[in-house]
Design a protein around this motif. Structure first.
Motif, PDB file in Angstrom:
ATOM      1  N   UNK A   6       0.836  -1.200   0.000  1.00 46.82           N
ATOM      2  CA  UNK A   6       0.000   0.000   0.000  1.00 46.82           C
ATOM      3  C   UNK A   6       0.871   1.251   0.000  1.00 46.82           C
ATOM      4  N   UNK A   7       0.972   1.920  -1.159  1.00 48.68           N
ATOM      5  CA  UNK A   7       1.755   3.147  -1.212  1.00 48.68           C
ATOM      6  C   UNK A   7       1.086   4.225  -0.359  1.00 48.68           C
ATOM      7  N   UNK A   8       1.903   5.075   0.238  1.00 49.25           N
ATOM      8  CA  UNK A   8       1.370   6.139   1.086  1.00 49.25           C
ATOM      9  C   UNK A   8       0.928   7.345   0.248  1.00 49.25           C
ATOM     10  N   UNK A   9       1.196   7.273  -1.046  1.00 52.73           N
ATOM     11  CA  UNK A   9       0.781   8.361  -1.936  1.00 52.73           C
ATOM     12  C   UNK A   9      -0.122   7.754  -3.019  1.00 52.73           C
ATOM     13  N   UNK A  10      -1.439   7.830  -2.803  1.00 50.84           N
ATOM     14  CA  UNK A  10      -2.357   7.305  -3.813  1.00 50.84           C
ATOM     15  C   UNK A  10      -3.336   8.385  -4.229  1.00 50.84           C
ATOM     16  N   UNK A  11      -3.016   9.621  -3.901  1.00 52.62           N
ATOM     17  CA  UNK A  11      -3.961  10.713  -4.105  1.00 52.62           C
ATOM     18  C   UNK A  11      -3.164  11.969  -4.430  1.00 52.62           C
ATOM     19  N   UNK A  20      -4.060  19.095   5.337  1.00 50.12           N
ATOM     20  CA  UNK A  20      -5.471  19.137   4.932  1.00 50.12           C
ATOM     21  C   UNK A  20      -5.768  18.332   3.660  1.00 50.12           C
ATOM     22  N   UNK A  21      -4.920  18.496   2.626  1.00 55.06           N
ATOM     23  CA  UNK A  21      -5.207  17.786   1.376  1.00 55.06           C
ATOM     24  C   UNK A  21      -4.486  16.442   1.387  1.00 55.06           C
ATOM     25  N   UNK A  22      -5.214  15.422   1.812  1.00 53.85           N
ATOM     26  CA  UNK A  22      -4.669  14.073   1.899  1.00 53.85           C
ATOM     27  C   UNK A  22      -5.826  13.137   2.192  1.00 53.85           C
ATOM     28  N   UNK A  23      -5.600  11.851   2.103  1.00 55.69           N
ATOM     29  CA  UNK A  23      -6.648  10.889   2.444  1.00 55.69           C
ATOM     30  C   UNK A  23      -5.987   9.688   3.100  1.00 55.69           C
ATOM     31  N   UNK A  37     -13.189   7.733   5.266  1.00 54.90           N
ATOM     32  CA  UNK A  37     -13.388   6.609   4.350  1.00 54.90           C
ATOM     33  C   UNK A  37     -12.191   6.430   3.418  1.00 54.90           C
ATOM     34  N   UNK A  38     -11.326   7.465   3.343  1.00 56.75           N
ATOM     35  CA  UNK A  38     -10.161   7.378   2.459  1.00 56.75           C
ATOM     36  C   UNK A  38     -10.512   7.558   0.997  1.00 56.75           C
ATOM     37  N   UNK A  39     -11.721   8.061   0.720  1.00 57.85           N
ATOM     38  CA  UNK A  39     -12.161   8.155  -0.671  1.00 57.85           C
ATOM     39  C   UNK A  39     -11.407   9.249  -1.439  1.00 57.85           C
ATOM     40  N   UNK A  40     -10.964   8.873  -2.626  1.00 59.97           N
ATOM     41  CA  UNK A  40     -10.409   9.839  -3.574  1.00 59.97           C
ATOM     42  C   UNK A  40     -11.153   9.622  -4.887  1.00 59.97           C
ATOM     43  N   UNK A  41     -11.067  10.589  -5.798  1.00 60.33           N
ATOM     44  CA  UNK A  41     -11.786  10.460  -7.072  1.00 60.33           C
ATOM     45  C   UNK A  41     -11.429   9.163  -7.771  1.00 60.33           C
ATOM     46  N   UNK A  42     -12.429   8.304  -7.989  1.00 58.67           N
ATOM     47  CA  UNK A  42     -12.147   6.987  -8.538  1.00 58.67           C
ATOM     48  C   UNK A  42     -12.069   6.983 -10.061  1.00 58.67           C
ATOM     49  N   UNK A  43     -12.368   8.121 -10.671  1.00 59.53           N
ATOM     50  CA  UNK A  43     -12.352   8.200 -12.131  1.00 59.53           C
ATOM     51  C   UNK A  43     -10.956   8.245 -12.702  1.00 59.53           C
ATOM     52  N   UNK A  44      -9.967   8.483 -11.878  1.00 59.42           N
ATOM     53  CA  UNK A  44      -8.603   8.493 -12.376  1.00 59.42           C
ATOM     54  C   UNK A  44      -7.751   9.621 -11.826  1.00 59.42           C
ATOM     55  N   UNK A  45      -8.414  10.707 -11.370  1.00 56.66           N
ATOM     56  CA  UNK A  45      -7.636  11.863 -10.928  1.00 56.66           C
ATOM     57  C   UNK A  45      -7.075  11.674  -9.528  1.00 56.66           C
ATOM     58  N   UNK A  46      -7.823  11.021  -8.665  1.00 58.27           N
ATOM     59  CA  UNK A  46      -7.327  10.755  -7.325  1.00 58.27           C
ATOM     60  C   UNK A  46      -7.307  11.951  -6.398  1.00 58.27           C
ATOM     61  N   UNK A  81     -18.615  14.669  -9.812  1.00 54.03           N
ATOM     62  CA  UNK A  81     -18.305  13.437  -9.080  1.00 54.03           C
ATOM     63  C   UNK A  81     -18.406  12.260 -10.036  1.00 54.03           C
ATOM     64  N   UNK A  82     -17.458  11.351  -9.918  1.00 53.05           N
ATOM     65  CA  UNK A  82     -17.493  10.121 -10.703  1.00 53.05           C
ATOM     66  C   UNK A  82     -18.579   9.188 -10.152  1.00 53.05           C
ATOM     67  N   UNK A  83     -19.211   8.388 -11.000  1.00 52.55           N
ATOM     68  CA  UNK A  83     -20.285   7.502 -10.532  1.00 52.55           C
ATOM     69  C   UNK A  83     -19.820   6.517  -9.477  1.00 52.55           C
ATOM     70  N   UNK A  84     -18.630   5.964  -9.679  1.00 51.61           N
ATOM     71  CA  UNK A  84     -18.141   4.974  -8.717  1.00 51.61           C
ATOM     72  C   UNK A  84     -17.906   5.621  -7.358  1.00 51.61           C
ATOM     73  N   UNK A  85     -17.376   6.852  -7.364  1.00 49.09           N
ATOM     74  CA  UNK A  85     -17.163   7.555  -6.096  1.00 49.09           C
ATOM     75  C   UNK A  85     -18.501   7.828  -5.418  1.00 49.09           C
ATOM     76  N   UNK A  86     -19.505   8.229  -6.217  1.00 43.39           N
ATOM     77  CA  UNK A  86     -20.826   8.539  -5.673  1.00 43.39           C
ATOM     78  C   UNK A  86     -21.451   7.296  -5.041  1.00 43.39           C
TER      79      UNK A  86
END
Lengths: 448, 330
Positions: free
Chosen positions: A44-49, A76-79, A138-147, A273-278
């Protein structure tokens, strides 16, 4: 397809300029998402976002369970990052990411039990603050690819008037968002209602490309069937044209607004918002299970059994390919992401990150390797650019290292969608030139 | 896995259009074939000989230039073949054969390779070749042969002045000794090899537009400007307008030479300004000038203005304010 006159269905407010008609290759569209059995180990990389990297909160030898926080950051900007399998932390070291960057990574040896962390329970959410806090956890980041970390997006300081749900999926090959629409349409809808409620957003536009009529129909039925929304939720059918699903293009199609350079969508009252993220948001609020797995499309002529597969985050690419039957042909190019914006990788030990929505292995038949020739000034790059840039000029000014001219050319607006390079008959690596130009401008800016 | 180091790594995108420079050039050559057939039909085997010579010399000169300049060989992109064809199309059938290589040399060596080869020339090479020949050998370049007067025994045919010179003297709807309108359309008239048969050129032009090799903007605006100008100049005489459109090298120029990628603007607005300019200069030369024909000069003059036209017609990058003032206000 003619105009459909049903309340709740709208056409694009403003058509997107340029773009390219790419072969869709949506070969996996009818393949239901299958769950991959847990791998022996995950990294698990510590940088996925986008944002600050996390710091591991576990140490070698610790026993962890699925959903347990193993990395977090006070920036602030992290997940936060959660364990995606249960087992033992065996190593904490450096791991190479697909782009070539290095990040700290936590290796977990699976015990094969996939034991859920006992602390997991549905979050108690009553106010907007609770909601944002829950999404952060929840650790959620944009799942469409941007992160991009979702809690930052949801916590925009300005008032959002339009929420755009991105189901365009304009990248060729990728079908996981389509599957999400088909298989988890109610999760998507309840996610939309939740965001609307907590953020007090008056309008919602769900955008689907017209090569996905099934997804459109299902979402339309749900939207039509719920009168309590009072017409606030609209569904928009878009012409299938790359890069229709890009954030800037989405906003323009849905509202007619153009996102100025350097601004965030929230600055002009929009949120995409990406559908998968929603769908994930609605599931998380029900179960409290953080982002520990994601769906991705595995395809390409070199893959034996192309699949849509749900994989624990951190699984190595070689494990995923093995699950898809391995290679049937010698792979020439392997891409993390789609063919238009994905990254070509060399190392199959790369772990799957949160924002990776596809894995493509091309054999010599679909890995197109062309010889570069001289620019003939045909102007196809300029007509293809959805952002009205003139790539051939930017290339010239990049070679001349003329930073002022590059700024005037608007190169910083470029989103590297690849439409220019796709349409170039001289096979110029235009996106590479754009990146070079941007780094020149950034360097010059840093010197000042 | 042991695949490492065998995989190709390149910047995105990983999918590319199947079109290449060569395939585009091949499309242009295909589009020129109808006009080529028409030229042989009307002007006989000597037309084919001139076309072959011109193409041959253009390719040879390109080959030699690249060797001299120690650059990668580019004859494979087929652009020299197009230059050769277009140059031949702009020559009369009676031209002494030794003049053909001079035209080819000017086109390929001076206009194209001196400036760096494909994509770098600032004027259309074929037109540069034609204009140098026209100014150097004005008589040979304006001696016209009556179409279909050639025979296998007498390949040269009968010579006479170009119809365009007569058209300008046309006062009313009287066409006098001019070819009929039908003859003008099918190409039964005096003129350079490839320019007479309007039908053949239109078929080729349409092919290029359908194959998306060129956009119809430049030909339409160019022809439209000339039509409008001639409508006013001819005091509403539609027949005059038709003769002007079909006469000279206008059709060939509008579809095949003004649309040259390298020497026309890449911006949409730029294309319109460029085509209007071509139309105006062509018309002015034809009506007020001493020369019977103005197509080549008009295109060459507008070629030179392309960088300027492009600079003032650049599109605004997405999301940036439309006007400078707004930008400053922020």
């Amino acid at each position: 397809m003619g105009k459909i006159h049903i309340p709740g269905v709208i056409n694009a407010v403003k058509k997107v300029r340029g773009g390219v008609k790419v072969p869709h290759h949506k070969n996996t569209a009818e393949l239901e998402v299958v769950r991959m059995p847990e791998p022996k180990q995950v990294v698990l990389p510590m940088q996925q976002h986008i944002g600050a990297p996390c710091t591991p909160t576990v140490k070698v030898g610790d026993k962890v369970a699925v959903g347990q926080v193993i990395g977090d950051s006070d920036k602030p900007v992290s997940a936060p990052i959660h364990a995606s399998v249960s087992g033992t932390v065996t190593a904490i070291g450096n791991v190479k990411l697909p782009g070539g960057a290095m990040a700290q990574g936590v290796t977990i040896e699976s015990d094969g039990e996939m034991r859920l962390y006992e602390g997991i329970k549905a979050p108690h959410v009553e106010t907007k603050e609770d909601f944002i806090k829950a999404i952060r956890e929840s650790g959620l980041v944009g799942l469409g690819g941007a992160g991009f970390p979702t809690h930052i997006k949801l916590n925009a300081p300005s008032k959002i008037d339009t929420l755009i749900i991105n189901a365009a999926e304009c990248e060729p090959y990728i079908t996981v968002d389509y599957r999400e629409c088909i298989e988890n349409s109610w999760d998507i809808y309840s996610g939309i209602r939740t965001i609307m409620e907590f953020l007090e957003i008056p309008h919602v536009v769900i955008a689907v490309e017209d090569n996905k009529p099934e997804a459109f129909k299902i979402l339309e039925q749900i939207v039509d069937g719920d009168s309590s929304a009072g017409g606030a939720i609209k569904i928009m059918q878009l012409e299938s044209r790359y890069p229709q699903g890009a954030e800037k293009m989405m906003i323009q199609s849905a509202t007619g607004r153009q996102l100025p350079p350097g601004k965030l969508p929230s600055d002009i009252g929009c949120m995409v918002m990406n559908v998968a993220s929603t769908a994930f948001i609605s599931r998380y609020l029900k179960t409290g299970k953080p982002l520990v797995s994601r769906s991705l499309t595995v395809d390409g002529l070199a893959i034996k059994e192309p699949k849509n597969v749900r994989v624990p985050i951190g699984t190595s690419i070689s494990d995923i390919i093995e699950f898809c039957g391995g290679f049937k042909d010698e792979p020439v190019k392997i891409i993390a992401g789609g063919p238009m914006m994905g990254t070509a990788i060399t190392d199959l030990d790369h772990p799957l990150s949160k924002s990776n929505n596809a894995l493509l292995a091309f054999s010599k038949d679909d890995a197109k390797v062309f010889k570069e020739t001289d620019c003939i000034r045909c102007g196809r790059c300029a007509s293809a650019c959805p952002l009205s840039l003139v790539p051939t000029r930017i290339v010239r000014n990049t070679k001349a290292k003329d930073v002022d001219a590059l700024i005037k050319d608007g190169v910083m607006v470029c989103m590297e969608c690849g439409s220019c390079a796709y349409s170039c008959p001289a096979k110029k690596p235009l996106v590479q030139h754009m990146r070079l130009a941007k780094s020149l401008v950034r360097e010059a800016g840093a010197k000042k | 896995m042991t695949l490492n180091n065998k995989l190709v790594v390149s910047a995105s995108p990983h999918d590319r259009t199947h079109k290449t420079v060569r395939s585009l050039m091949l499309d242009v050559i295909i589009a020129l074939i109808p006009a080529l057939v028409a030229s042989v039909f009307f002007f006989g085997p000597r037309a084919l000989l001139i076309e072959c010579l011109s193409v041959g010399f253009c390719v040879i000169f390109e080959y030699i230039s690249r060797i001299f300049m120690k650059r990668e060989q580019t004859i494979g992109d087929l652009s020299a073949v197009i230059t050769g064809l277009l140059l031949a199309f702009n020559l009369p059938v009676s031209i002494p054969l030794w003049m053909v290589p001079i035209g080819s040399a000017v086109a390929i060596v001076v206009a194209k390779q001196f400036f760096g080869g494909i994509g770098q020339n600032f004027v259309n090479p074929a037109l540069a070749g034609r204009i140098v020949l026209l100014t150097s050998f004005p008589v040979a370049m304006s001696t016209w042969t009556v179409p279909r007067t050639w025979t296998m025994q007498q390949l040269d045919g009968i010579t006479k002045a170009s119809p365009l010179a007569d058209i300008h003297n046309m006062t009313s709807s009287e066409t006098g000794g001019l070819p009929t309108l039908v003859e003008m359309i099918i190409g039964q008239r005096e003129g350079c090899l490839g320019e007479t048969c309007a039908i053949a050129i239109l078929i080729g032009g349409l092919y290029l537009i359908i194959r998306k090799v060129i956009s119809p903007t430049i030909p339409l605006v160019y022809l439209g400007t000339v039509a409008l100008f001639m409508l006013v100049a001819g005091k509403g005489n539609l027949l005059f307008v038709a003769y002007e459109l079909l006469g000279g090298g206008l059709m060939l120029g509008a579809f095949f030479m003004a649309t040259d990628y390298t020497t026309s603007p890449i911006t949409f607005k730029g294309k319109i300004i460029f085509a209007i300019g071509c139309g105006l200069i062509t018309s002015i030369i034809r009506i007020f000038g001493n020369l019977p024909e103005g197509v080549s000069y008009s295109i060459i003059l507008m070629n030179i203005l392309v960088p300027l036209i492009e600079n003032i017609t650049l599109p605004k990058p997405f999301g940036t304010p439309k006007k400078e003032k707004e930008a400053k206000a922020k």
